[in-house]
Design an enzyme around this catalytic site. Structure first.
Site: not given
Length: 264
Positions: A115, A130, A133, A138, A141, A201, A204
């Site tokens: 992690k 980017k 994004q 993101h 999480h 997704t 997930q």
């Protein structure tokens, strides 16, 4: 100071106490603060007048590393005594120096470490310009899973809650395999990637539902799991379910509606 020593050191898993990132919370908090500073302030300014980096080879190697690492973690979990009935059966943490119990504590550290490395993904987004994004979903999480992995390694050390490690690792094997093949301009890779993209997704979200169920089983009376951990972890999973659901609706329902309009 006495309370600090009790909760941070005396009440922690003594087997992982001196392992990298698993001791004092300050290195972990420092990593999170450094991560936020890099992705929102330092690197965007650094990249302001620069062309985006490509780094295709590095990204390919990184994704392949994630797949191999997660396979290794799943294998280690089973070697340490994990079984699929841990999903519902009360299994408490063995904090002894039994070889299998020690191996299970090693699993929790391996998850903490991976992690930690996953924070690199956001940095790569910024270096590739980017920034779109680098969404709240993101960033939240990645920060929350890193923090929870720290708590898991430091205090939980095993139990039926290891189901979350196995489930998450299996999902990441699928996810990073997809990232790996989608990065290359190979006809068969592009075909497979296009077919499975939408379902990443979905997988997930199924994972989060399974984790929630496993955590609720962990709350059963008489089962000595780490209840304070569950009190923190379960709400976080609900937050992720909401955020990923919103992402799914925004990404795929909108595309479906657009396709229907064009068809008519």
């Amino acid at each position: 100071m006495d309370l600090y020593n009790y909760y941070i050191y005396q009440n922690a898993d003594q087997r992982t106490l001196n392992w990298f990132l698993a001791g004092s919370p300050f290195p972990m908090l420092g990593v999170i603060l450094g991560y936020v500073a890099l992705i929102y302030f330092i690197l965007p300014r650094f990249m302001e007048n620069r062309k985006p980096y490509q780094m295709k080879t590095f990204i390919g190697v990184y994704n392949l590393f994630q797949v191999i690492y997660c396979i290794f973690v799943v294998r280690l979990c089973f070697q340490a005594g994990f079984r699929f009935d841990h999903f519902y059966r009360c299994v408490e943490t063995d904090f002894s120096d039994d070889p299998k119990a020690v191996k299970m504590s090693e699993v929790t550290w391996y998850i903490l470490f991976i992690k930690f490395t996953e924070l690199l993904e956001t940095i790569l987004f910024v270096l590739r310009k980017k920034q779109n994004q680098v969404s709240f979903l993101h960033v939240y999480h990645h920060i929350s899973t890193f923090f929870i992995a720290y708590i898991f390694c430091k205090y939980v050390g095993g139990s039926m809650l290891v189901f979350s490690i196995v489930a998450n690792s299996i999902v990441h094997i699928i996810m990073y395999s997809y990232y790996f093949i989608s990065a290359y301009d190979v006809a068969i890779f592009k075909l497979v990637a296009a077919k499975v993209k939408k379902y990443i997704t979905t997988v997930q979200l199924i994972q989060f539902a399974l984790l929630t169920t496993n955590n609720l089983f962990g709350l059963q009376p008489g089962c000595n799991t780490c209840k304070p951990f569950l009190a923190m972890y379960i709400p976080n999973v609900f937050i992720l379910i909401y955020l990923f659901s919103q992402f799914y609706k925004k990404s795929y329902d909108k595309k479906r509606s657009t396709a229907e309009v064009k068809a008519n």
